[in-house]
Motif scaffolding. Structure first.
Motif, PDB file in Angstrom:
ATOM      1  N   ILE B  76      -5.408  -2.616  -3.254  1.00 15.09           N
ATOM      2  CA  ILE B  76      -4.827  -3.220  -2.520  1.00 15.09           C
ATOM      3  C   ILE B  76      -5.056  -4.893  -1.830  1.00 15.09           C
ATOM      4  O   ILE B  76      -3.962  -5.299  -1.981  1.00 15.09           O
ATOM      5  N   GLN B  77      -6.573  -4.658  -1.793  1.00 11.39           N
ATOM      6  CA  GLN B  77      -6.668  -5.363  -1.123  1.00 11.39           C
ATOM      7  C   GLN B  77      -6.343  -6.725  -2.834  1.00 11.39           C
ATOM      8  O   GLN B  77      -5.745  -8.271  -2.708  1.00 11.39           O
ATOM      9  N   ALA B  78      -6.626  -6.589  -4.057  1.00  7.76           N
ATOM     10  CA  ALA B  78      -6.446  -7.189  -5.272  1.00  7.76           C
ATOM     11  C   ALA B  78      -4.435  -7.559  -5.569  1.00  7.76           C
ATOM     12  O   ALA B  78      -5.025  -9.191  -5.881  1.00  7.76           O
ATOM     13  N   ILE B  79      -4.223  -6.990  -5.262  1.00 12.47           N
ATOM     14  CA  ILE B  79      -2.603  -6.999  -5.414  1.00 12.47           C
ATOM     15  C   ILE B  79      -1.568  -7.514  -4.131  1.00 12.47           C
ATOM     16  O   ILE B  79      -0.588  -8.518  -3.863  1.00 12.47           O
ATOM     17  N   SER B  80      -2.353  -7.324  -2.619  1.00  6.74           N
ATOM     18  CA  SER B  80      -1.205  -7.753  -1.373  1.00  6.74           C
ATOM     19  C   SER B  80      -2.568  -9.155  -0.578  1.00  6.74           C
ATOM     20  O   SER B  80      -1.392  -9.751  -0.257  1.00  6.74           O
ATOM     21  N   GLY B  81      -3.825  -9.233  -1.442  1.00  8.36           N
ATOM     22  CA  GLY B  81      -4.225  -9.974  -0.735  1.00  8.36           C
ATOM     23  C   GLY B  81      -4.411  -9.192   0.836  1.00  8.36           C
ATOM     24  O   GLY B  81      -5.348 -11.325   1.837  1.00  8.36           O
ATOM     25  N   GLN B  82      -4.502  -9.027   1.299  1.00  6.07           N
ATOM     26  CA  GLN B  82      -5.192  -7.936   2.895  1.00  6.07           C
ATOM     27  C   GLN B  82      -5.792  -6.757   2.678  1.00  6.07           C
ATOM     28  O   GLN B  82      -5.737  -5.596   1.418  1.00  6.07           O
ATOM     29  N   ARG B  83      -6.955  -6.754   3.188  1.00  8.27           N
ATOM     30  CA  ARG B  83      -7.939  -6.090   3.387  1.00  8.27           C
ATOM     31  C   ARG B  83      -7.380  -4.901   4.257  1.00  8.27           C
ATOM     32  O   ARG B  83      -7.570  -4.597   5.328  1.00  8.27           O
ATOM     33  N   GLU B 144     -23.593  11.500   5.615  1.00  4.66           N
ATOM     34  CA  GLU B 144     -23.526   9.937   5.393  1.00  4.66           C
ATOM     35  C   GLU B 144     -21.994   9.246   4.403  1.00  4.66           C
ATOM     36  O   GLU B 144     -21.928   8.500   4.271  1.00  4.66           O
ATOM     37  N   ASP B 145     -21.285  10.169   4.307  1.00  3.37           N
ATOM     38  CA  ASP B 145     -20.148   9.861   3.250  1.00  3.37           C
ATOM     39  C   ASP B 145     -18.895  10.244   3.326  1.00  3.37           C
ATOM     40  O   ASP B 145     -17.740   9.849   3.004  1.00  3.37           O
ATOM     41  N   ASP B 146     -19.514  10.025   4.957  1.00  2.00           N
ATOM     42  CA  ASP B 146     -17.475  10.364   5.604  1.00  2.00           C
ATOM     43  C   ASP B 146     -16.803   9.205   6.334  1.00  2.00           C
ATOM     44  O   ASP B 146     -18.061   9.105   7.347  1.00  2.00           O
ATOM     45  N   HIS B 147     -16.010   8.534   5.814  1.00  2.00           N
ATOM     46  CA  HIS B 147     -15.541   7.575   6.420  1.00  2.00           C
ATOM     47  C   HIS B 147     -15.083   7.300   7.328  1.00  2.00           C
ATOM     48  O   HIS B 147     -14.119   8.604   7.071  1.00  2.00           O
ATOM     49  N   GLN B 148     -13.631   6.616   7.461  1.00  2.00           N
ATOM     50  CA  GLN B 148     -12.717   6.109   7.778  1.00  2.00           C
ATOM     51  C   GLN B 148     -11.289   5.121   7.432  1.00  2.00           C
ATOM     52  O   GLN B 148     -12.340   3.760   7.202  1.00  2.00           O
ATOM     53  N   ILE B 149     -10.322   5.152   7.305  1.00  2.00           N
ATOM     54  CA  ILE B 149      -9.597   3.940   7.463  1.00  2.00           C
ATOM     55  C   ILE B 149      -8.835   4.128   8.048  1.00  2.00           C
ATOM     56  O   ILE B 149      -8.403   4.913   8.553  1.00  2.00           O
ATOM     57  N   ASP B 150      -8.093   3.234   8.912  1.00  2.00           N
ATOM     58  CA  ASP B 150      -7.160   2.487   9.411  1.00  2.00           C
ATOM     59  C   ASP B 150      -5.738   3.202   9.000  1.00  2.00           C
ATOM     60  O   ASP B 150      -5.105   2.064   8.273  1.00  2.00           O
ATOM     61  N   PRO B 151      -4.642   4.002   9.102  1.00  2.00           N
ATOM     62  CA  PRO B 151      -3.602   3.918   8.566  1.00  2.00           C
ATOM     63  C   PRO B 151      -3.015   3.156   8.331  1.00  2.00           C
ATOM     64  O   PRO B 151      -1.668   3.060   7.705  1.00  2.00           O
ATOM     65  N   ARG B 152      -2.661   2.822   9.667  1.00  2.00           N
ATOM     66  CA  ARG B 152      -1.801   2.324  10.638  1.00  2.00           C
ATOM     67  C   ARG B 152      -1.538   0.783   9.643  1.00  2.00           C
ATOM     68  O   ARG B 152      -1.159  -0.372   9.748  1.00  2.00           O
ATOM     69  N   SER B 153      -3.226   0.147   9.342  1.00  2.00           N
ATOM     70  CA  SER B 153      -3.319  -0.887   7.819  1.00  2.00           C
ATOM     71  C   SER B 153      -2.836  -0.631   7.036  1.00  2.00           C
ATOM     72  O   SER B 153      -3.161  -1.580   6.274  1.00  2.00           O
ATOM     73  N   VAL B 154      -3.306   0.450   6.387  1.00  2.00           N
ATOM     74  CA  VAL B 154      -2.505   0.160   5.053  1.00  2.00           C
ATOM     75  C   VAL B 154      -1.093   0.284   4.851  1.00  2.00           C
ATOM     76  O   VAL B 154      -0.869  -0.219   4.141  1.00  2.00           O
ATOM     77  N   VAL B 155      -0.741   1.142   5.677  1.00  2.00           N
ATOM     78  CA  VAL B 155       1.078   1.033   5.745  1.00  2.00           C
ATOM     79  C   VAL B 155       1.707  -0.355   6.606  1.00  2.00           C
ATOM     80  O   VAL B 155       2.957  -0.672   5.342  1.00  2.00           O
ATOM     81  N   ARG B 156       0.606  -1.047   7.163  1.00  2.00           N
ATOM     82  CA  ARG B 156       1.506  -2.557   7.610  1.00  2.00           C
ATOM     83  C   ARG B 156       0.659  -3.433   6.676  1.00  2.00           C
ATOM     84  O   ARG B 156       1.784  -3.969   5.514  1.00  2.00           O
ATOM     85  N   ILE B 157      -0.064  -3.130   5.392  1.00  2.00           N
ATOM     86  CA  ILE B 157      -0.135  -4.663   4.290  1.00  2.00           C
ATOM     87  C   ILE B 157       0.526  -3.481   3.355  1.00  2.00           C
ATOM     88  O   ILE B 157       1.415  -4.210   2.545  1.00  2.00           O
ATOM     89  N   LEU B 158       1.161  -2.444   3.042  1.00  2.00           N
ATOM     90  CA  LEU B 158       1.923  -1.746   2.291  1.00  2.00           C
ATOM     91  C   LEU B 158       3.320  -1.930   1.676  1.00  2.00           C
ATOM     92  O   LEU B 158       4.599  -2.177   1.207  1.00  2.00           O
ATOM     93  N   LEU B 159       3.971  -1.817   3.639  1.00  2.00           N
ATOM     94  CA  LEU B 159       5.007  -2.809   3.850  1.00  2.00           C
ATOM     95  C   LEU B 159       5.557  -3.672   3.955  1.00  2.00           C
ATOM     96  O   LEU B 159       7.025  -4.236   3.114  1.00  2.00           O
TER      97      LEU B 159
END
Lengths: 375, 375
Positions: B76-83, B144-159
């Motif tokens: 996502i970062q490579a294509i959109s420029g936002q992480r 130790e392998d359980d992490h997190q993402i802010d789904p709103r950031s994914v949605v905002r970037i992809l929108l």
């Protein structure tokens, strides 16, 4: 005469209404009308249920303003064609634990000594009136003269009524003539608004050229919840004492309930999570059914509080009056406060009550201070 | 090829991203993009911490999707420029009471049997990692392998990325040719959008001409709170077991915390007061300091749940694919789900996993039912 009123909360609007009723023209200045404490307030008109020891002359003011509420509401309706949501539903003060009964006894003693209506009830009698009350409440007192108004309805109606008299800007300064008499105000856009009299109903706000009033922010968190479809969860105000803490539930006509209010002096204008939890915890203790409600809104606002809980209504200069510091009682005191303020603005003979709300009763607040500041 | 994607939640957007990366063009149709469950979700990527008995092949899917998250985020970062806000902060599962330790033991046993990373900690060790934990917790497990993402950031970037491919309308119908193959969709304004393939990522929504997917709404209430200024209250996800109930606190980079989530099947899309109280009560038990936080937001959303918690990804007709029913796992399964859906859309050889998410595994869902309905 023409009057500038700075601040379109319930106090500013009620004052505008009073002056307008007396034949004066008004200009109301506020960038966000009705969005301060009036937007949060539950609108309990509960001089008996909320009375506390040591408030001195405030008791009489609260009772007097409560008595004039029906007339206030009728006059708003007569002139605007819209009736504020005023409900004469009475108030039930409920003690949760046996230890809270002590506070209830003290309250009744105080109420009786002040000649306020208060009737002790057994838990079973209270639950007969309000079946949603928890089975294990410890006692209750019915305050038959303590009612409620939806402050948002008053604000909405008066804002519509004064639509063309409203300036949606910040008042940044009062302008004085060479005799140090206020003659106009300056708004954020640089507009100069002349008026014979200016009234500051600015709650905690400050305006250049006027000494800040001796008020401090006392924050309150308040929830609005919606009962499930069907009969109302409660039909009168429930004013609870739970582990010596206060909580209230104010049922509206539309089945919604106002659940409040915390008292915070932590300087944080945002809703506090702990305070919100505490309100829910205490309200659930008294009315377990609130768990079935939906959440409509949670907001926090600052009350403009004074050291003795009495408002600050007084003349600052021949062209300037202030009316603020209503503490927890802004909604209840709107009729009385707006009348006193209008009297003062019109230079009518001073009501005896005015000395109790004189801003100069606080030694730190004086014309001298202002002169020193501006010299 | 050109693909219609109905629904701009995280699943629809991730699928659009996958197909777009493979060189296809997309049209994404949603009147309120990103405002469904993706807007509420905390974004825990916690296959170990959230594992439960009896989920069968879902375990492998969750673990596989979790493994592909870093690549998903990088692409996502490579294509959109936002992480997207992806934090590899790990997760601490905390048992409140001694009785909750039993659930913790069961969890570790299950995690170990599944080969998931899980490390038992003493309460003192847990409090060394997270000093804001209550002193009287009963035990903890570090995942130790359980992490997190802010789904709103994914949605905002992809929108933003798909801005010009977005149609802000309701998809009301799929249009088929005489061979019963979907060839287009019809929007609420009457616009006909042709595409070689159409994918329904509509969660609980229904579209005329397609049998409703076997999903039911499982509501969740979720709070967003803001820590006081200074060091973060907690630095990793706290997944709590309190009186056998679940609660989590997900700390974001900006000092805010996501506090969730209730599981309600009461049909009420509004925030439930009792559920909100319960979340606060349980979270306070584990991290008393949340009382000092401010409230940013409380919302409720429906998860599109299936009977076995596994999603529904399958081909409905030669031009139509569905991808829904992600239950509590929509965010975690976005990389895997979008890959499987894109494979299916491209008619690539079926992954072995597809049989586990086949919508026709539910006997009530069949092509026959659809034919009967439309006859």
């Amino acid at each position: 005469m023409h009057v500038n009123i700075v601040g379109a909360g319930i106090i500013g609007l009620a004052t505008a209404f009073e002056l307008s009723s007396r034949g004066h023209t008004v200009c109301i200045i506020d960038p966000s009308p009705g969005q301060g404490a009036s937007h949060a307030a539950a609108g309990m008109l509960a001089p008996a249920a909320e009375t506390v020891w040591g408030q001195g002359p405030l008791h009489q003011m609260l009772a007097a303003s409560n008595k004039s509420y029906p007339d206030f509401v009728n006059r708003i309706q007569a002139i605007s064609g819209q009736r504020p949501d005023y409900l004469t539903s009475s108030t039930l003060v409920v003690a949760a634990e046996p230890a809270d009964r002590e506070a209830l006894h003290e309250l009744v003693e105080l109420q009786t000594s002040l000649g306020l209506s208060a009737q002790k009830l057994l838990p079973s009698q209270a639950r007969n009136l309000e079946p949603a009350l928890a089975r294990n409440i410890a006692g209750a007192v019915l305050c038959e003269d303590d009612h409620q108004i939806d402050p948002r309805s008053v604000v909405r109606i008066l804002l519509e009524y004064f639509q063309s008299d409203l300036v949606l800007e910040q008042c940044v300064e009062v302008i004085k003539d060479d005799k140090n008499q206020t003659t106009a105000v300056l708004t954020s856009s640089g507009t100069r608004l002349e008026a014979e009299q200016t009234i500051l109903c600015t709650a905690l706000g400050t305006v250049r050229g006027v000494q800040p009033a001796p008020v401090r922010p006392v924050y309150g968190d308040i929830l609005r919840i919606q009962g499930p479809p069907g009969p109302a969860l409660v039909t009168r105000i429930i004013r609870g004492i739970v582990h010596r803490e206060n909580v209230y539930l104010v049922p509206r006509k539309d089945g919604s309930l106002v659940l409040g209010a915390s008292v915070r002096e932590d300087g944080n204008p945002q809703v506090n999570v702990g305070a919100m939890y505490n309100l829910l915890d205490n309200a659930r203790r008294l009315v377990p059914g609130i768990s079935d409600c939906s959440l409509n809104e949670v907001i926090a606002r600052a009350r403009p509080a004074t050291a003795d809980d009495r408002p600050l209504i007084g003349r600052i200069d021949p062209g300037l009056v202030i009316s603020t510091g209503y503490s927890r009682h802004g909604v209840l005191l709107s009729p009385l406060g707006s009348t006193l303020t209008a009297d003062l603005t019109e230079h009518l003979p001073a009501s005896a009550m005015l000395k109790d709300v004189d801003p100069y009763r606080f030694p730190t607040y004086s014309s001298d201070t202002l002169l020193e500041q501006s010299s």
